[in-house]
Write a protein that holds these residues in place. Structure first.
Motif, PDB file in Angstrom:
ATOM      1  N   ALA A  81       0.837  -1.198   0.000  1.00  0.00           N
ATOM      2  CA  ALA A  81       0.000   0.000   0.000  1.00  0.00           C
ATOM      3  C   ALA A  81       0.875   1.251   0.000  1.00  0.00           C
ATOM      4  O   ALA A  81       1.708   1.425   0.879  1.00  0.00           O
ATOM      5  N   PRO A  82       0.704   2.092  -0.996  1.00  0.00           N
ATOM      6  CA  PRO A  82       1.595   3.231  -1.130  1.00  0.00           C
ATOM      7  C   PRO A  82       1.139   4.425  -0.303  1.00  0.00           C
ATOM      8  O   PRO A  82       1.496   5.540  -0.615  1.00  0.00           O
ATOM      9  N   LYS A  83       0.380   4.238   0.736  1.00  0.00           N
ATOM     10  CA  LYS A  83      -0.158   5.385   1.457  1.00  0.00           C
ATOM     11  C   LYS A  83       0.756   5.808   2.605  1.00  0.00           C
ATOM     12  O   LYS A  83       1.437   4.969   3.155  1.00  0.00           O
ATOM     13  N   VAL A 124      25.016  14.056  -5.174  1.00  0.00           N
ATOM     14  CA  VAL A 124      24.765  14.125  -3.736  1.00  0.00           C
ATOM     15  C   VAL A 124      23.659  15.144  -3.456  1.00  0.00           C
ATOM     16  O   VAL A 124      22.707  14.881  -2.710  1.00  0.00           O
ATOM     17  N   LEU A 125      23.762  16.282  -4.106  1.00  0.00           N
ATOM     18  CA  LEU A 125      22.760  17.334  -3.909  1.00  0.00           C
ATOM     19  C   LEU A 125      21.357  16.856  -4.317  1.00  0.00           C
ATOM     20  O   LEU A 125      20.381  16.989  -3.571  1.00  0.00           O
ATOM     21  N   THR A 126      21.275  16.266  -5.509  1.00  0.00           N
ATOM     22  CA  THR A 126      19.968  15.819  -6.011  1.00  0.00           C
ATOM     23  C   THR A 126      19.400  14.713  -5.140  1.00  0.00           C
ATOM     24  O   THR A 126      18.204  14.688  -4.827  1.00  0.00           O
ATOM     25  N   THR A 127      20.262  13.800  -4.737  1.00  0.00           N
ATOM     26  CA  THR A 127      19.816  12.694  -3.894  1.00  0.00           C
ATOM     27  C   THR A 127      19.274  13.229  -2.566  1.00  0.00           C
ATOM     28  O   THR A 127      18.249  12.757  -2.062  1.00  0.00           O
ATOM     29  N   ALA A 128      19.928  14.250  -2.036  1.00  0.00           N
ATOM     30  CA  ALA A 128      19.472  14.822  -0.770  1.00  0.00           C
ATOM     31  C   ALA A 128      18.083  15.450  -0.936  1.00  0.00           C
ATOM     32  O   ALA A 128      17.219  15.296  -0.067  1.00  0.00           O
ATOM     33  N   ILE A 129      17.856  16.123  -2.056  1.00  0.00           N
ATOM     34  CA  ILE A 129      16.540  16.738  -2.274  1.00  0.00           C
ATOM     35  C   ILE A 129      15.462  15.668  -2.396  1.00  0.00           C
ATOM     36  O   ILE A 129      14.395  15.752  -1.795  1.00  0.00           O
ATOM     37  N   ILE A 130      15.767  14.628  -3.163  1.00  0.00           N
ATOM     38  CA  ILE A 130      14.816  13.535  -3.365  1.00  0.00           C
ATOM     39  C   ILE A 130      14.479  12.842  -2.050  1.00  0.00           C
ATOM     40  O   ILE A 130      13.339  12.475  -1.777  1.00  0.00           O
ATOM     41  N   ALA A 131      15.484  12.707  -1.203  1.00  0.00           N
ATOM     42  CA  ALA A 131      15.289  11.983   0.050  1.00  0.00           C
ATOM     43  C   ALA A 131      14.294  12.702   0.965  1.00  0.00           C
ATOM     44  O   ALA A 131      13.675  12.080   1.820  1.00  0.00           O
ATOM     45  N   THR A 132      14.100  14.006   0.763  1.00  0.00           N
ATOM     46  CA  THR A 132      13.207  14.736   1.666  1.00  0.00           C
ATOM     47  C   THR A 132      11.745  14.723   1.242  1.00  0.00           C
ATOM     48  O   THR A 132      10.905  15.247   1.955  1.00  0.00           O
ATOM     49  N   ALA A 156      10.717   6.088  -6.856  1.00  0.00           N
ATOM     50  CA  ALA A 156       9.310   5.796  -6.538  1.00  0.00           C
ATOM     51  C   ALA A 156       9.022   4.312  -6.714  1.00  0.00           C
ATOM     52  O   ALA A 156       8.273   3.705  -5.946  1.00  0.00           O
ATOM     53  N   TRP A 157       9.667   3.737  -7.722  1.00  0.00           N
ATOM     54  CA  TRP A 157       9.451   2.306  -7.965  1.00  0.00           C
ATOM     55  C   TRP A 157      10.023   1.476  -6.824  1.00  0.00           C
ATOM     56  O   TRP A 157       9.364   0.595  -6.268  1.00  0.00           O
ATOM     57  N   ILE A 158      11.271   1.782  -6.439  1.00  0.00           N
ATOM     58  CA  ILE A 158      11.915   1.013  -5.367  1.00  0.00           C
ATOM     59  C   ILE A 158      11.133   1.134  -4.051  1.00  0.00           C
ATOM     60  O   ILE A 158      10.872   0.139  -3.373  1.00  0.00           O
ATOM     61  N   ILE A 159      10.697   2.361  -3.734  1.00  0.00           N
ATOM     62  CA  ILE A 159       9.952   2.546  -2.484  1.00  0.00           C
ATOM     63  C   ILE A 159       8.672   1.734  -2.497  1.00  0.00           C
ATOM     64  O   ILE A 159       8.345   1.033  -1.539  1.00  0.00           O
ATOM     65  N   GLU A 160       7.933   1.812  -3.601  1.00  0.00           N
ATOM     66  CA  GLU A 160       6.628   1.161  -3.615  1.00  0.00           C
ATOM     67  C   GLU A 160       6.721  -0.336  -3.798  1.00  0.00           C
ATOM     68  O   GLU A 160       5.760  -1.060  -3.625  1.00  0.00           O
ATOM     69  N   LYS A 161       7.909  -0.844  -4.147  1.00  0.00           N
ATOM     70  CA  LYS A 161       8.104  -2.296  -4.080  1.00  0.00           C
ATOM     71  C   LYS A 161       8.043  -2.710  -2.616  1.00  0.00           C
ATOM     72  O   LYS A 161       7.821  -3.862  -2.293  1.00  0.00           O
ATOM     73  N   GLY A 162       8.238  -1.700  -1.722  1.00  0.00           N
ATOM     74  CA  GLY A 162       7.859  -1.937  -0.343  1.00  0.00           C
ATOM     75  C   GLY A 162       8.960  -2.299   0.631  1.00  0.00           C
ATOM     76  O   GLY A 162       8.688  -2.571   1.782  1.00  0.00           O
ATOM     77  N   VAL A 187      12.142  -0.561   0.972  1.00  0.00           N
ATOM     78  CA  VAL A 187      13.177   0.424   1.225  1.00  0.00           C
ATOM     79  C   VAL A 187      12.544   1.771   1.578  1.00  0.00           C
ATOM     80  O   VAL A 187      11.493   2.135   1.063  1.00  0.00           O
ATOM     81  N   THR A 188      13.211   2.509   2.448  1.00  0.00           N
ATOM     82  CA  THR A 188      12.724   3.852   2.763  1.00  0.00           C
ATOM     83  C   THR A 188      13.104   4.811   1.635  1.00  0.00           C
ATOM     84  O   THR A 188      13.970   4.505   0.814  1.00  0.00           O
ATOM     85  N   ARG A 189      12.489   5.987   1.644  1.00  0.00           N
ATOM     86  CA  ARG A 189      12.800   6.974   0.610  1.00  0.00           C
ATOM     87  C   ARG A 189      14.284   7.363   0.603  1.00  0.00           C
ATOM     88  O   ARG A 189      14.922   7.314  -0.454  1.00  0.00           O
ATOM     89  N   PRO A 190      14.865   7.689   1.766  1.00  0.00           N
ATOM     90  CA  PRO A 190      16.296   8.018   1.726  1.00  0.00           C
ATOM     91  C   PRO A 190      17.146   6.841   1.241  1.00  0.00           C
ATOM     92  O   PRO A 190      18.080   7.017   0.463  1.00  0.00           O
ATOM     93  N   GLY A 191      16.805   5.633   1.661  1.00  0.00           N
ATOM     94  CA  GLY A 191      17.558   4.459   1.234  1.00  0.00           C
ATOM     95  C   GLY A 191      17.491   4.291  -0.276  1.00  0.00           C
ATOM     96  O   GLY A 191      18.503   4.066  -0.948  1.00  0.00           O
ATOM     97  N   ALA A 192      16.281   4.414  -0.815  1.00  0.00           N
ATOM     98  CA  ALA A 192      16.101   4.258  -2.259  1.00  0.00           C
ATOM     99  C   ALA A 192      16.863   5.348  -3.009  1.00  0.00           C
ATOM    100  O   ALA A 192      17.467   5.097  -4.057  1.00  0.00           O
ATOM    101  N   ALA A 193      16.846   6.566  -2.456  1.00  0.00           N
ATOM    102  CA  ALA A 193      17.518   7.682  -3.118  1.00  0.00           C
ATOM    103  C   ALA A 193      19.027   7.435  -3.165  1.00  0.00           C
ATOM    104  O   ALA A 193      19.665   7.632  -4.209  1.00  0.00           O
ATOM    105  N   ILE A 194      19.585   6.961  -2.068  1.00  0.00           N
ATOM    106  CA  ILE A 194      21.034   6.745  -2.034  1.00  0.00           C
ATOM    107  C   ILE A 194      21.442   5.611  -2.975  1.00  0.00           C
ATOM    108  O   ILE A 194      22.372   5.736  -3.769  1.00  0.00           O
ATOM    109  N   LEU A 195      20.691   4.522  -2.924  1.00  0.00           N
ATOM    110  CA  LEU A 195      20.977   3.391  -3.810  1.00  0.00           C
ATOM    111  C   LEU A 195      20.988   3.848  -5.272  1.00  0.00           C
ATOM    112  O   LEU A 195      21.904   3.546  -6.050  1.00  0.00           O
ATOM    113  N   THR A 196      19.951   4.605  -5.655  1.00  0.00           N
ATOM    114  CA  THR A 196      19.846   5.074  -7.028  1.00  0.00           C
ATOM    115  C   THR A 196      21.011   5.995  -7.385  1.00  0.00           C
ATOM    116  O   THR A 196      21.604   5.878  -8.462  1.00  0.00           O
ATOM    117  N   GLY A 197      21.332   6.911  -6.467  1.00  0.00           N
ATOM    118  CA  GLY A 197      22.418   7.851  -6.729  1.00  0.00           C
ATOM    119  C   GLY A 197      23.745   7.149  -6.961  1.00  0.00           C
ATOM    120  O   GLY A 197      24.494   7.483  -7.886  1.00  0.00           O
TER     121      GLY A 197
END
Ligand code: TRP
Length: 455
Positions: A5-7, A157-165, A332-338, A340-350
């Motif tokens: 559930a993506p809520k 690093v900058l972009t990943t930090a923005i995405i993580a928030t 968004a895909w990694i998070i909703e696979k359920g 990983v947290t948003r910061p975790g997904a952002a760092i992995l992607t970066g």
């Protein structure tokens, strides 16, 4: 595949916020760096003309489909396409290809964004020292090794930090405040460039098409640019659509985004080509065009060095909105696979994006300069495969889904939300989505098979 559930989903707070964020994704290096550079290397106005047609008949319709499907599904791109046609999971391939495209684009995009950030500091240094930056500066930067790589890491690093928030907090604020400033500064550039002696030749080059220059290759590149410009064909706008409020009217919103975005590209062209002709007397292309021309334009103005710095600051900010939207697709895909947290997904992607970015960034370095695949270095190859292959193929699939695999009623109901009855433009756009857009993309892709052989 289970979808957790993506809520609660983040959402844009208002229609204006949604417009600004969508525009924030669209506006970026595509306008300021890529549009002038491709126009310069593909013959000027003929390229511009085909590009404008591509925006009207392919870009806007696909933007409409992506926003509509995104808002209807309220899921990340992979899951949205995997479930939008009941019983046909295969369309998840669109989202998957989109995730791949996001990585390929970011590999070279962060390289160029790194150059922009570097130019903020280099131009300020030159201003303080009373110098003007010249072509050698760009050559040394782009052909370097550690320097461009470190800038690229900084950008990521900058972009990943923005995405993580988070979506609404991160993206909306930055873009809403700063895009108008970029617009104003471009106009200042235009005025200076257009009043240089000999500027007229640049305007002619940009706006009087020589149709004998048309070729399959020009058409393919113009189509690719339309996709790249409006962030289409890979799920970015689908993801953004999933954050749109129900009150947003999709067709007018998409049209406004495309118009504003195209205006910015043309303003950038109107700064660069008149100046190129005034200074050199002939058109010029190549990835260094922006970096070599802008300091020259401003050097002819009082406080020009300072204006150059401000210009690169604003461009740097524009790249952030675009990069945030690119990273958001895999995140968004990694998070909703359920798992990983948003910061975790952002760092992995970066981190993954940086790994792929190294060969692109070093492609002008003597180390890799001679490595060619299909006659292209890594930078050009990543650009070509993403813009001219993956995005158009993704767009073709998206147009076909919207026009042929969803019911007209269901699709129109979502697209026309906010209207009491179906507006004329809703009917028009639907007809184009169904009968015009897919045929055009298919024809261009087929005719470009010849281009590939030559390349
Ligand atoms: N449109 C952006 C630009 O012009 C780049 C971009 C952002 C993009 N998100 C995208 C391109 C998604 C393709 C797909 O600079």
């Amino acid at each position: 595949m289970s979808i957790s559930a993506p809520k609660p989903r983040d959402a844009f707070a208002s229609t204006l916020g949604a417009f600004a964020a969508t525009l924030g994704s669209a506006i970026g290096l595509g306008n300021i760096w890529k549009f002038p550079y491709l126009t310069g290397s593909h013959g000027g106005a003929a390229f511009v003309l085909v590009y404008l047609l591509a925006i009207a008949f392919v870009g806007i319709p696909i933007l409409v489909v992506e926003l509509t499907i995104g808002r209807k599904m309220r899921l990340n791109a992979v899951h949205a396409y995997g479930t939008v046609v009941p019983g046909q999971k295969i369309w998840a391939g669109v989202g998957m290809a989109g995730v791949a495209a996001a990585f390929l684009i970011m590999a070279f995009y962060t390289d160029v964004a790194g150059w922009v950030f570097a130019y903020v500091f280099k131009s300020f240094g030159a201003f303080l020292g009373g110098r003007t930056l010249d072509g050698a500066t760009f050559g040394a930067l782009a052909g370097g090794s550690w320097e461009p790589l470190l800038w690229q890491i900084g950008v990521l690093v900058l972009t990943t930090a923005i995405i993580a928030t988070g979506v609404s907090k991160g993206i909306e604020k930055v873009t809403k405040t700063l895009m108008p400033l970029l617009f104003v500064l471009l106009i200042v550039c235009d005025i200076r460039a257009l009043t240089l002696p000999g500027a007229g030749a640049g305007v002619t080059y940009l706006f009087r098409p020589d149709l004998s220059k048309l070729s399959a290759s020009i058409v393919l590149y113009a189509l690719g640019l339309a996709f790249f410009k409006l962030s289409l064909g890979m799920g970015t706008m689908t993801t953004y659509g999933s954050y749109l409020p129900d009150s947003t009217r999709i067709v007018p919103n998409a049209t406004r985004v495309a118009l504003a975005d195209t205006a910015v590209s043309l303003l950038a062209g109107l700064a660069i080509f008149p100046a190129v002709f005034a200074f050199a007397g002939k058109p010029a292309g190549g990835p260094g065009l922006l970096f070599n021309t802008i300091p020259l334009i401003f050097s002819k103005m009082p406080m020009g060095g300072l204006f150059t710095t401000v210009f690169f600051v604003l461009t740097a900010i524009a790249t952030i909105g675009a990069m945030v939207s690119l990273i958001e697709v895999p995140v968004a895909w990694i998070i909703e696979k359920g798992h990983v947290t948003r910061p975790g997904a952002a760092i992995l992607t970066g981190v993954l994006m940086f790994a792929l970015g190294i060969p692109a960034t070093l492609s002008q370095n003597p180390l890799l300069a001679n490595v060619k695949i299909f006659g292209k270095n890594f930078f050009d190859l990543f650009d070509f495969i993403s813009s001219n292959v993956l995005l158009p193929v993704g767009g073709l699939a998206i147009a076909i889904i919207g026009g042929w695999f969803l019911t007209r009623k269901g699709f129109a109901a979502e697209m026309n939300k906010g209207y009491a009855e179906e507006p004329w433009h809703g009917r028009l756009v639907y007809g184009i989505i169904k009968y015009v857009t897919p045929v055009l993309i298919l024809l261009i892709l087929l005719s470009s098979l010849g281009v590939l052989k030559l390349g």
